[in-house]
Motif scaffolding. Sequence first.
Motif, PDB file in Angstrom:
ATOM      1  N   GLY A   3       0.832  -1.199   0.000  1.00  0.00           N
ATOM      2  CA  GLY A   3       0.000   0.000   0.000  1.00  0.00           C
ATOM      3  C   GLY A   3       0.858   1.236   0.000  1.00  0.00           C
ATOM      4  N   PRO A   4       0.232   2.394   0.000  1.00  0.00           N
ATOM      5  CA  PRO A   4      -1.221   2.581   0.053  1.00  0.00           C
ATOM      6  C   PRO A   4      -1.887   2.278  -1.289  1.00  0.00           C
ATOM      7  CG  PRO A   4      -0.136   4.707  -0.132  1.00  0.00           C
ATOM      8  CD  PRO A   4       0.954   3.685   0.022  1.00  0.00           C
ATOM      9  N   VAL A   5      -3.187   2.032  -1.218  1.00  0.00           N
ATOM     10  CA  VAL A   5      -3.965   1.711  -2.407  1.00  0.00           C
ATOM     11  C   VAL A   5      -5.247   2.539  -2.385  1.00  0.00           C
ATOM     12  CG1 VAL A   5      -5.155  -0.216  -1.276  1.00  0.00           C
ATOM     13  CG2 VAL A   5      -4.927  -0.191  -3.770  1.00  0.00           C
ATOM     14  N   ARG A   6      -5.729   2.880  -3.565  1.00  0.00           N
ATOM     15  CA  ARG A   6      -7.025   3.557  -3.711  1.00  0.00           C
ATOM     16  C   ARG A   6      -7.967   2.529  -4.317  1.00  0.00           C
ATOM     17  NH1 ARG A   6      -3.280   6.726  -6.450  1.00  0.00           N
ATOM     18  NH2 ARG A   6      -2.393   8.422  -5.199  1.00  0.00           N
ATOM     19  N   LEU A   7      -8.944   2.081  -3.538  1.00  0.00           N
ATOM     20  CA  LEU A   7      -9.762   0.950  -3.982  1.00  0.00           C
ATOM     21  C   LEU A   7     -11.206   1.104  -3.544  1.00  0.00           C
ATOM     22  CD1 LEU A   7      -8.803  -2.691  -4.299  1.00  0.00           C
ATOM     23  CD2 LEU A   7     -10.779  -2.213  -2.831  1.00  0.00           C
ATOM     24  N   PHE A   8     -12.118   0.805  -4.468  1.00  0.00           N
ATOM     25  CA  PHE A   8     -13.563   0.834  -4.220  1.00  0.00           C
ATOM     26  C   PHE A   8     -14.110  -0.547  -4.554  1.00  0.00           C
ATOM     27  CE2 PHE A   8     -17.242   3.922  -4.042  1.00  0.00           C
ATOM     28  CZ  PHE A   8     -18.226   2.951  -3.941  1.00  0.00           C
ATOM     29  N   GLN A   9     -14.495  -1.299  -3.528  1.00  0.00           N
ATOM     30  CA  GLN A   9     -15.031  -2.655  -3.677  1.00  0.00           C
ATOM     31  C   GLN A   9     -16.553  -2.586  -3.742  1.00  0.00           C
ATOM     32  OE1 GLN A   9     -12.983  -5.815  -3.004  1.00  0.00           O
ATOM     33  NE2 GLN A   9     -14.732  -6.785  -3.972  1.00  0.00           N
ATOM     34  N   ALA A  57     -13.501  -0.284  12.124  1.00  0.00           N
ATOM     35  CA  ALA A  57     -14.827   0.185  11.737  1.00  0.00           C
ATOM     36  C   ALA A  57     -14.738   1.324  10.729  1.00  0.00           C
ATOM     37  CB  ALA A  57     -15.596   0.659  12.970  1.00  0.00           C
ATOM     38  N   PRO A  58     -15.692   1.418   9.800  1.00  0.00           N
ATOM     39  CA  PRO A  58     -15.704   2.539   8.867  1.00  0.00           C
ATOM     40  C   PRO A  58     -15.831   3.864   9.607  1.00  0.00           C
ATOM     41  CG  PRO A  58     -17.222   0.809   8.173  1.00  0.00           C
ATOM     42  CD  PRO A  58     -16.794   0.473   9.566  1.00  0.00           C
ATOM     43  N   THR A  59     -15.319   4.907   8.995  1.00  0.00           N
ATOM     44  CA  THR A  59     -15.448   6.238   9.580  1.00  0.00           C
ATOM     45  C   THR A  59     -16.700   6.951   9.098  1.00  0.00           C
ATOM     46  OG1 THR A  59     -14.012   7.072   7.817  1.00  0.00           O
ATOM     47  CG2 THR A  59     -12.975   6.566   9.929  1.00  0.00           C
ATOM     48  N   SER A  60     -17.320   6.450   8.021  1.00  0.00           N
ATOM     49  CA  SER A  60     -18.566   7.060   7.549  1.00  0.00           C
ATOM     50  C   SER A  60     -19.399   6.034   6.797  1.00  0.00           C
ATOM     51  CB  SER A  60     -18.288   8.271   6.659  1.00  0.00           C
ATOM     52  OG  SER A  60     -17.633   7.881   5.469  1.00  0.00           O
ATOM     53  N   TYR A  61     -20.702   6.271   6.788  1.00  0.00           N
ATOM     54  CA  TYR A  61     -21.663   5.421   6.099  1.00  0.00           C
ATOM     55  C   TYR A  61     -22.543   6.310   5.225  1.00  0.00           C
ATOM     56  CZ  TYR A  61     -20.533   2.195   9.941  1.00  0.00           C
ATOM     57  OH  TYR A  61     -19.880   1.403  10.854  1.00  0.00           O
ATOM     58  N   ALA A  62     -23.026   5.759   4.109  1.00  0.00           N
ATOM     59  CA  ALA A  62     -23.897   6.532   3.234  1.00  0.00           C
ATOM     60  C   ALA A  62     -24.770   5.579   2.429  1.00  0.00           C
ATOM     61  CB  ALA A  62     -23.088   7.421   2.297  1.00  0.00           C
ATOM     62  N   GLU A  63     -25.896   6.086   1.962  1.00  0.00           N
ATOM     63  CA  GLU A  63     -26.747   5.362   1.027  1.00  0.00           C
ATOM     64  C   GLU A  63     -26.859   6.201  -0.230  1.00  0.00           C
ATOM     65  OE1 GLU A  63     -30.465   3.884   2.426  1.00  0.00           O
ATOM     66  OE2 GLU A  63     -29.662   3.363   4.418  1.00  0.00           O
ATOM     67  N   THR A  64     -26.437   5.627  -1.351  1.00  0.00           N
ATOM     68  CA  THR A  64     -26.509   6.294  -2.644  1.00  0.00           C
ATOM     69  C   THR A  64     -27.339   5.438  -3.572  1.00  0.00           C
ATOM     70  OG1 THR A  64     -24.300   7.229  -2.304  1.00  0.00           O
ATOM     71  CG2 THR A  64     -25.189   7.282  -4.549  1.00  0.00           C
ATOM     72  N   ASP A  65     -28.527   5.909  -3.943  1.00  0.00           N
ATOM     73  CA  ASP A  65     -29.440   5.115  -4.761  1.00  0.00           C
ATOM     74  C   ASP A  65     -29.642   3.750  -4.098  1.00  0.00           C
ATOM     75  OD1 ASP A  65     -29.656   7.204  -6.618  1.00  0.00           O
ATOM     76  OD2 ASP A  65     -27.845   6.568  -7.644  1.00  0.00           O
ATOM     77  N   ARG A  79     -19.695   2.139   2.787  1.00  0.00           N
ATOM     78  CA  ARG A  79     -18.869   2.251   3.985  1.00  0.00           C
ATOM     79  C   ARG A  79     -17.506   2.784   3.553  1.00  0.00           C
ATOM     80  NH1 ARG A  79     -20.812  -1.956   7.596  1.00  0.00           N
ATOM     81  NH2 ARG A  79     -18.716  -2.501   8.281  1.00  0.00           N
ATOM     82  N   ARG A  80     -16.977   3.773   4.281  1.00  0.00           N
ATOM     83  CA  ARG A  80     -15.712   4.400   3.896  1.00  0.00           C
ATOM     84  C   ARG A  80     -14.773   4.457   5.089  1.00  0.00           C
ATOM     85  NH1 ARG A  80     -16.072  10.156   1.023  1.00  0.00           N
ATOM     86  NH2 ARG A  80     -16.894   8.788  -0.612  1.00  0.00           N
ATOM     87  N   TRP A  81     -13.467   4.213   4.800  1.00  0.00           N
ATOM     88  CA  TRP A  81     -12.421   4.320   5.806  1.00  0.00           C
ATOM     89  C   TRP A  81     -11.533   5.518   5.455  1.00  0.00           C
ATOM     90  CZ3 TRP A  81     -14.675  -0.027   4.163  1.00  0.00           C
ATOM     91  CH2 TRP A  81     -15.084  -0.960   5.129  1.00  0.00           C
ATOM     92  N   GLU A  82     -11.450   6.482   6.382  1.00  0.00           N
ATOM     93  CA  GLU A  82     -10.716   7.720   6.115  1.00  0.00           C
ATOM     94  C   GLU A  82      -9.566   7.955   7.091  1.00  0.00           C
ATOM     95  OE1 GLU A  82     -14.124  10.632   4.402  1.00  0.00           O
ATOM     96  OE2 GLU A  82     -14.564   9.725   6.351  1.00  0.00           O
ATOM     97  N   ALA A 130     -19.064  -0.849  -1.173  1.00  0.00           N
ATOM     98  CA  ALA A 130     -20.487  -0.664  -1.428  1.00  0.00           C
ATOM     99  C   ALA A 130     -21.164  -2.020  -1.597  1.00  0.00           C
ATOM    100  CB  ALA A 130     -20.710   0.187  -2.663  1.00  0.00           C
ATOM    101  N   LEU A 131     -22.218  -2.224  -0.846  1.00  0.00           N
ATOM    102  CA  LEU A 131     -23.070  -3.393  -1.015  1.00  0.00           C
ATOM    103  C   LEU A 131     -24.351  -2.971  -1.724  1.00  0.00           C
ATOM    104  CD1 LEU A 131     -22.781  -5.067   2.506  1.00  0.00           C
ATOM    105  CD2 LEU A 131     -22.129  -6.139   0.342  1.00  0.00           C
ATOM    106  N   TRP A 132     -24.906  -3.898  -2.509  1.00  0.00           N
ATOM    107  CA  TRP A 132     -26.225  -3.644  -3.084  1.00  0.00           C
ATOM    108  C   TRP A 132     -27.025  -4.932  -2.992  1.00  0.00           C
ATOM    109  CZ3 TRP A 132     -28.067  -5.365  -8.116  1.00  0.00           C
ATOM    110  CH2 TRP A 132     -27.190  -6.229  -8.770  1.00  0.00           C
ATOM    111  N   GLN A 133     -28.321  -4.855  -3.165  1.00  0.00           N
ATOM    112  CA  GLN A 133     -29.180  -5.978  -2.804  1.00  0.00           C
ATOM    113  C   GLN A 133     -29.163  -7.113  -3.821  1.00  0.00           C
ATOM    114  OE1 GLN A 133     -33.082  -4.747  -1.646  1.00  0.00           O
ATOM    115  NE2 GLN A 133     -33.727  -6.795  -1.033  1.00  0.00           N
ATOM    116  N   GLY A 134     -28.640  -6.895  -5.021  1.00  0.00           N
ATOM    117  CA  GLY A 134     -28.735  -7.890  -6.068  1.00  0.00           C
ATOM    118  C   GLY A 134     -27.679  -8.974  -6.021  1.00  0.00           C
ATOM    119  N   GLY A 135     -27.546  -9.672  -7.158  1.00  0.00           N
ATOM    120  CA  GLY A 135     -26.667 -10.829  -7.225  1.00  0.00           C
ATOM    121  C   GLY A 135     -25.389 -10.577  -7.990  1.00  0.00           C
ATOM    122  N   HIS A 136     -25.023 -11.538  -8.841  1.00  0.00           N
ATOM    123  CA  HIS A 136     -23.718 -11.525  -9.507  1.00  0.00           C
ATOM    124  C   HIS A 136     -23.817 -10.763 -10.826  1.00  0.00           C
ATOM    125  CE1 HIS A 136     -19.620 -12.929  -9.821  1.00  0.00           C
ATOM    126  NE2 HIS A 136     -19.836 -13.365 -11.052  1.00  0.00           N
TER     127      HIS A 136
END
Length: 273
Positions: free
Chosen positions: A171-177, A220-228, A233-236, A247-253
């Motif tokens: 690291g460091p790495v910039r990553l959005f899962q 633990a994440p430092t912030s939470y949000a709902e977008t659409d 969850r974000r770590w700052e 980011a989690l969403w309700q659907g599948g693969h």
Amino acid sequence: MKHVIALLCSLAAGAAHAGCGDMAEACQLPDGEYHAVLPEAGGQGAPVVLWLHGAGSNGGNAIRNTDLIDALTARGYAVLTPTASRPFRDGGFSWNFFPGWTGRDETDFLKRAVADAAGRFGTDPQRVLLAGFSAGAFMVSYLACSAPQTFTAYAPVSGGFWRPMPERCNGPVRLFQTHGWEDTTVPLEGRVLRSGSFEQGDVFAGMELWRGANRCTGHAPTSYAETDSFWRRRWEDCATGSALEFALWQGGHSVPEGWADMVLDWFEALAVK
């Protein structure tokens, strides 16, 4: 007759997205190929999304996903969709991502694809988001873990690591899962494949590896949000130059609707030096 016309129009639209910029055929490198679509303004100075297909597919199929590709090019990005190197069932391909496998050095190949596109189209090789789906996401994750300095940022969708998982990531790495809550192909907890020959890893355990790579001070994440439709969850509280979000969403693969804009908003907000 109307159905035939509609089919022909659909095929023509897909063909417009295939190839190497204005050329019909894929962009060729000595050991592989990639497809390229440029934004309306052209490639000069355009940032790049390097998109990696899933297992059993190829770059030509990936570039025909017009919903995704159009969403990216509409934001001014050039999209490159390389073809993986490992044969996978019925003529498709998958990525040579797992440590110890022999074959093409995918990291080197992807770097050369980006450089080739910069030479051909004038795209910006310093602003590259490496993203991918399923097996493509596994490739993104392993590359980001071993060589995070290769590209600007990383965005795996529906994939992480296999077991045994890496002991640590650089690291460091910039990553959005991003991952689907109901994914049964790559479940959040992972699963066994081919009677135990392979085993997918736990996505939450992967997030712990990323926190370690970024030297985050807490779990633990430092912030939470709902977008659409996304729960984010974000770590700052992490190393300078890093960025980490899940980011989690309700659907599948699948690649969820709205993913492109969400991730590009994140990418463009990064403080990259």
